[in-house]
Design a protein around this motif. Sequence first.
Motif, PDB file in Angstrom:
ATOM      1  N   MET A   2      36.255 -70.850   5.993  1.00  0.00           N
ATOM      2  CA  MET A   2      35.809 -71.161   4.640  1.00  0.00           C
ATOM      3  C   MET A   2      35.221 -69.913   4.016  1.00  0.00           C
ATOM      4  SD  MET A   2      34.055 -74.844   5.494  1.00  0.00           S
ATOM      5  CE  MET A   2      33.425 -74.227   7.057  1.00  0.00           C
ATOM      6  N   TYR A   3      35.152 -69.918   2.693  1.00  0.00           N
ATOM      7  CA  TYR A   3      34.604 -68.780   1.964  1.00  0.00           C
ATOM      8  C   TYR A   3      33.450 -69.302   1.120  1.00  0.00           C
ATOM      9  CZ  TYR A   3      34.550 -64.571  -0.993  1.00  0.00           C
ATOM     10  OH  TYR A   3      34.188 -63.422  -1.658  1.00  0.00           O
ATOM     11  N   ILE A   4      32.220 -68.993   1.526  1.00  0.00           N
ATOM     12  CA  ILE A   4      31.027 -69.528   0.874  1.00  0.00           C
ATOM     13  C   ILE A   4      30.042 -68.399   0.614  1.00  0.00           C
ATOM     14  CG2 ILE A   4      29.083 -71.122   1.088  1.00  0.00           C
ATOM     15  CD1 ILE A   4      30.811 -72.848   2.948  1.00  0.00           C
ATOM     16  N   ASP A   5      29.620 -68.257  -0.633  1.00  0.00           N
ATOM     17  CA  ASP A   5      28.635 -67.248  -1.033  1.00  0.00           C
ATOM     18  C   ASP A   5      29.084 -65.840  -0.653  1.00  0.00           C
ATOM     19  OD1 ASP A   5      26.336 -66.488  -2.321  1.00  0.00           O
ATOM     20  OD2 ASP A   5      25.043 -66.718  -0.569  1.00  0.00           O
ATOM     21  N   GLY A   6      30.372 -65.575  -0.820  1.00  0.00           N
ATOM     22  CA  GLY A   6      30.898 -64.242  -0.557  1.00  0.00           C
ATOM     23  C   GLY A   6      31.107 -63.902   0.896  1.00  0.00           C
ATOM     24  N   LYS A   7      30.991 -64.894   1.790  1.00  0.00           N
ATOM     25  CA  LYS A   7      31.159 -64.644   3.226  1.00  0.00           C
ATOM     26  C   LYS A   7      32.164 -65.640   3.818  1.00  0.00           C
ATOM     27  CE  LYS A   7      26.339 -63.102   3.796  1.00  0.00           C
ATOM     28  NZ  LYS A   7      25.913 -63.435   2.427  1.00  0.00           N
ATOM     29  N   TRP A   8      32.894 -65.161   4.824  1.00  0.00           N
ATOM     30  CA  TRP A   8      33.804 -66.030   5.555  1.00  0.00           C
ATOM     31  C   TRP A   8      33.028 -66.775   6.627  1.00  0.00           C
ATOM     32  CZ3 TRP A   8      38.352 -67.006   3.549  1.00  0.00           C
ATOM     33  CH2 TRP A   8      38.911 -66.079   2.660  1.00  0.00           C
ATOM     34  N   LYS A   9      33.286 -68.072   6.739  1.00  0.00           N
ATOM     35  CA  LYS A   9      32.482 -68.912   7.617  1.00  0.00           C
ATOM     36  C   LYS A   9      33.379 -69.815   8.470  1.00  0.00           C
ATOM     37  CE  LYS A   9      28.619 -72.230   7.406  1.00  0.00           C
ATOM     38  NZ  LYS A   9      29.200 -73.192   8.350  1.00  0.00           N
ATOM     39  N   ALA A  10      33.152 -69.816   9.742  1.00  0.00           N
ATOM     40  CA  ALA A  10      33.852 -70.742  10.631  1.00  0.00           C
ATOM     41  C   ALA A  10      33.164 -72.101  10.589  1.00  0.00           C
ATOM     42  CB  ALA A  10      33.855 -70.201  12.053  1.00  0.00           C
ATOM     43  N   GLY A  11      33.865 -73.138  11.039  1.00  0.00           N
ATOM     44  CA  GLY A  11      33.276 -74.467  11.063  1.00  0.00           C
ATOM     45  C   GLY A  11      32.976 -74.911  12.484  1.00  0.00           C
ATOM     46  N   ASN A  12      32.299 -76.031  12.597  1.00  0.00           N
ATOM     47  CA  ASN A  12      32.036 -76.589  13.929  1.00  0.00           C
ATOM     48  C   ASN A  12      33.301 -77.164  14.552  1.00  0.00           C
ATOM     49  OD1 ASN A  12      29.306 -75.960  13.768  1.00  0.00           O
ATOM     50  ND2 ASN A  12      28.803 -77.891  12.747  1.00  0.00           N
ATOM     51  N   SER A  13      34.279 -77.497  13.699  1.00  0.00           N
ATOM     52  CA  SER A  13      35.572 -77.976  14.185  1.00  0.00           C
ATOM     53  C   SER A  13      36.647 -77.470  13.241  1.00  0.00           C
ATOM     54  CB  SER A  13      35.596 -79.513  14.235  1.00  0.00           C
ATOM     55  OG  SER A  13      35.385 -80.071  12.950  1.00  0.00           O
ATOM     56  N   ASP A  14      37.902 -77.615  13.636  1.00  0.00           N
ATOM     57  CA  ASP A  14      38.993 -77.161  12.783  1.00  0.00           C
ATOM     58  C   ASP A  14      40.170 -78.124  12.875  1.00  0.00           C
ATOM     59  OD1 ASP A  14      40.269 -76.631  15.197  1.00  0.00           O
ATOM     60  OD2 ASP A  14      39.892 -74.475  15.123  1.00  0.00           O
ATOM     61  N   PHE A  15      41.204 -77.850  12.094  1.00  0.00           N
ATOM     62  CA  PHE A  15      42.418 -78.671  12.159  1.00  0.00           C
ATOM     63  C   PHE A  15      43.641 -77.785  11.976  1.00  0.00           C
ATOM     64  CE2 PHE A  15      40.956 -78.760   7.779  1.00  0.00           C
ATOM     65  CZ  PHE A  15      42.109 -78.660   7.001  1.00  0.00           C
ATOM     66  N   ALA A  16      44.779 -78.285  12.436  1.00  0.00           N
ATOM     67  CA  ALA A  16      46.010 -77.501  12.468  1.00  0.00           C
ATOM     68  C   ALA A  16      46.758 -77.573  11.140  1.00  0.00           C
ATOM     69  CB  ALA A  16      46.915 -77.994  13.596  1.00  0.00           C
ATOM     70  N   VAL A  17      47.462 -76.491  10.843  1.00  0.00           N
ATOM     71  CA  VAL A  17      48.366 -76.427   9.693  1.00  0.00           C
ATOM     72  C   VAL A  17      49.771 -76.224  10.238  1.00  0.00           C
ATOM     73  CG1 VAL A  17      48.902 -75.254   7.528  1.00  0.00           C
ATOM     74  CG2 VAL A  17      46.531 -75.335   8.351  1.00  0.00           C
ATOM     75  N   THR A  18      50.720 -77.044   9.788  1.00  0.00           N
ATOM     76  CA  THR A  18      52.070 -76.996  10.336  1.00  0.00           C
ATOM     77  C   THR A  18      53.099 -76.625   9.281  1.00  0.00           C
ATOM     78  OG1 THR A  18      52.419 -79.367   9.944  1.00  0.00           O
ATOM     79  CG2 THR A  18      51.541 -78.725  12.091  1.00  0.00           C
ATOM     80  N   ASN A  19      54.230 -76.124   9.752  1.00  0.00           N
ATOM     81  CA  ASN A  19      55.379 -75.810   8.905  1.00  0.00           C
ATOM     82  C   ASN A  19      56.229 -77.073   8.780  1.00  0.00           C
ATOM     83  OD1 ASN A  19      57.886 -74.994   7.883  1.00  0.00           O
ATOM     84  ND2 ASN A  19      57.789 -73.006   8.894  1.00  0.00           N
TER      85      ASN A  19
ATOM     86  N   ALA B  71      59.138 -77.515   7.790  1.00  0.00           N
ATOM     87  CA  ALA B  71      60.558 -77.317   8.104  1.00  0.00           C
ATOM     88  C   ALA B  71      60.830 -77.359   9.595  1.00  0.00           C
ATOM     89  CB  ALA B  71      61.048 -75.989   7.528  1.00  0.00           C
ATOM     90  N   THR B  72      59.798 -77.028  10.401  1.00  0.00           N
ATOM     91  CA  THR B  72      60.009 -76.933  11.848  1.00  0.00           C
ATOM     92  C   THR B  72      59.046 -77.777  12.667  1.00  0.00           C
ATOM     93  OG1 THR B  72      58.508 -75.038  12.038  1.00  0.00           O
ATOM     94  CG2 THR B  72      60.827 -74.554  11.542  1.00  0.00           C
ATOM     95  N   GLY B  73      57.929 -78.140  12.093  1.00  0.00           N
ATOM     96  CA  GLY B  73      56.908 -78.875  12.825  1.00  0.00           C
ATOM     97  C   GLY B  73      55.976 -77.992  13.622  1.00  0.00           C
ATOM     98  N   GLU B  74      56.205 -76.674  13.638  1.00  0.00           N
ATOM     99  CA  GLU B  74      55.359 -75.778  14.434  1.00  0.00           C
ATOM    100  C   GLU B  74      53.999 -75.568  13.777  1.00  0.00           C
ATOM    101  OE1 GLU B  74      56.272 -71.577  14.520  1.00  0.00           O
ATOM    102  OE2 GLU B  74      57.554 -71.790  12.742  1.00  0.00           O
ATOM    103  N   VAL B  75      52.983 -75.373  14.606  1.00  0.00           N
ATOM    104  CA  VAL B  75      51.647 -75.061  14.115  1.00  0.00           C
ATOM    105  C   VAL B  75      51.619 -73.594  13.724  1.00  0.00           C
ATOM    106  CG1 VAL B  75      49.204 -74.891  14.692  1.00  0.00           C
ATOM    107  CG2 VAL B  75      50.550 -76.834  15.510  1.00  0.00           C
ATOM    108  N   ILE B  76      51.227 -73.311  12.475  1.00  0.00           N
ATOM    109  CA  ILE B  76      51.230 -71.924  11.993  1.00  0.00           C
ATOM    110  C   ILE B  76      49.818 -71.391  11.761  1.00  0.00           C
ATOM    111  CG2 ILE B  76      53.522 -72.064  10.962  1.00  0.00           C
ATOM    112  CD1 ILE B  76      52.182 -72.486   8.249  1.00  0.00           C
ATOM    113  N   GLY B  77      48.821 -72.225  11.996  1.00  0.00           N
ATOM    114  CA  GLY B  77      47.447 -71.766  11.831  1.00  0.00           C
ATOM    115  C   GLY B  77      46.460 -72.900  11.974  1.00  0.00           C
ATOM    116  N   ARG B  78      45.197 -72.544  12.018  1.00  0.00           N
ATOM    117  CA  ARG B  78      44.114 -73.523  12.062  1.00  0.00           C
ATOM    118  C   ARG B  78      43.040 -73.091  11.079  1.00  0.00           C
ATOM    119  NH1 ARG B  78      45.120 -76.856  16.318  1.00  0.00           N
ATOM    120  NH2 ARG B  78      43.177 -77.971  15.907  1.00  0.00           N
TER     121      ARG B  78
END
Length: 473
Positions: free
Chosen positions: A1-18, A20-27
Amino acid sequence: MYIDGKWKAGNSDFAVTNPATGEVIGRVPDANEHDIEAAVAAADIAFADWKKTTAYQRSELLYRAWELMVRQKSQLAELMTREQGKPLKASLNEVQYGADFLLWFAEEAKRMYGQIIPSARENQRFLVHKSPVGVVGAITPWNYPISMITRKLAPALAAGCTVILKPAESTPLCARAMMEIFDEAGFPPGVINLLTVQNPSRVGEVFCTDPRVRKLTFTGSTQVGKELNGLAATNMKRVSMELGGHAPAIVFPDADPVHAAKGLSLVKFLNTGQACISPNRIFVHEDHAEPFIQELTSRASRLKAGNGLENGIGIGPLINELAVGKVDGQVKDAISRGAKVHTGGQRLTEKGLSGGYFYAPTVLSGVTEPMRIYREETFGPIAPVITYRSEKDVIAMANDTEYGLAAYIYSNDIGTAMRAFEALDFGIIGINDINPTSAAAPFGGLKNSGLGREGAQEGIEEYLETKLGGFAI
């Protein structure tokens, strides 16, 4: 996340998929209540200084962002194709369209004119001043994951507002890439904030209820838009809503049906039909139906489906399994009620497509009012053809919908075109034009298709309050 000019990780995350292929391309991080509060607080604090900046300062930052976006056009387009699925050529066009909003509102920032109004009293003067609304909560969709960000953020920033962006959970990587551009352009901390979240209702509720957020701008379904609008209304929020559509396209008897079929095939299957202005009901005069359907079918059947990064791909996947089910359900319902399939009509799983959400470009004829596709927004590559007999009949059929976003007309007679333009209850009407949109033109709908306008001069007005000063001298 981007909050107050800084990049911030979270306590949890979720997958982003393509898709066209079903592959996970990021979290990406899954924002919690503390993250949401931090973003609202940052935007609220930053607003105190940002609203005092000059229009020229804000313009310069937007212009820098435009330069960076154009410079990174290829990388942004490739990311969009991987995350959203549209063919690379379409992604390149969208990135350019999105950049256009940054450039347009970089200039529009300097045109927020007020007024001096004459008074009936000799010793009185009226001064009308435009001031920014305040903190803006922006919710953007997955079908145009970059241009919908700039279409909202550019006017808000130009007006002097600060922003919290909540992108669609299906396409957060495009939003993250745009935040990197705004960060590099030099926007001060807190002016722009990004929350990625898997359950969007939590953020939407805060946008509608927190008194520090003064404006909600939303693009998405009519159902969700109504819920958010209702909640925002109880808290007296300013809102902009760009919602669903069920666009009619009318081919009048004086038009060339083959030429019309060519144009409507381009806009119907653009982004796999996943556009709110996509023609959902195509009305063709009964005397010209045969050549129109023949040409439309020929063009639809030649579209090659596949991964948008491959050469020669004309149509990409739908966004997810739910979208495939909706489209297939509408087609099966239409067939069961007498519609004829000229091409398509099924999910595509062969030739390496089984891992994605592909549906064949489909042309239906014999579509009638009882069918679901006659009433429901499709958001898929289905072209339903409906015949009519008279101009009066077709105008009535075209207007017979709860939606009022876009419509299309094909006619070579200026009188016919003008009558239809004035009679159709839609906010955007293309007359022999399949792309009636631009950063310089107002975009928005009537009825259940939304409130307010985006783009053009009207776009920045959505983020401004009118303040009156009455001076006794």
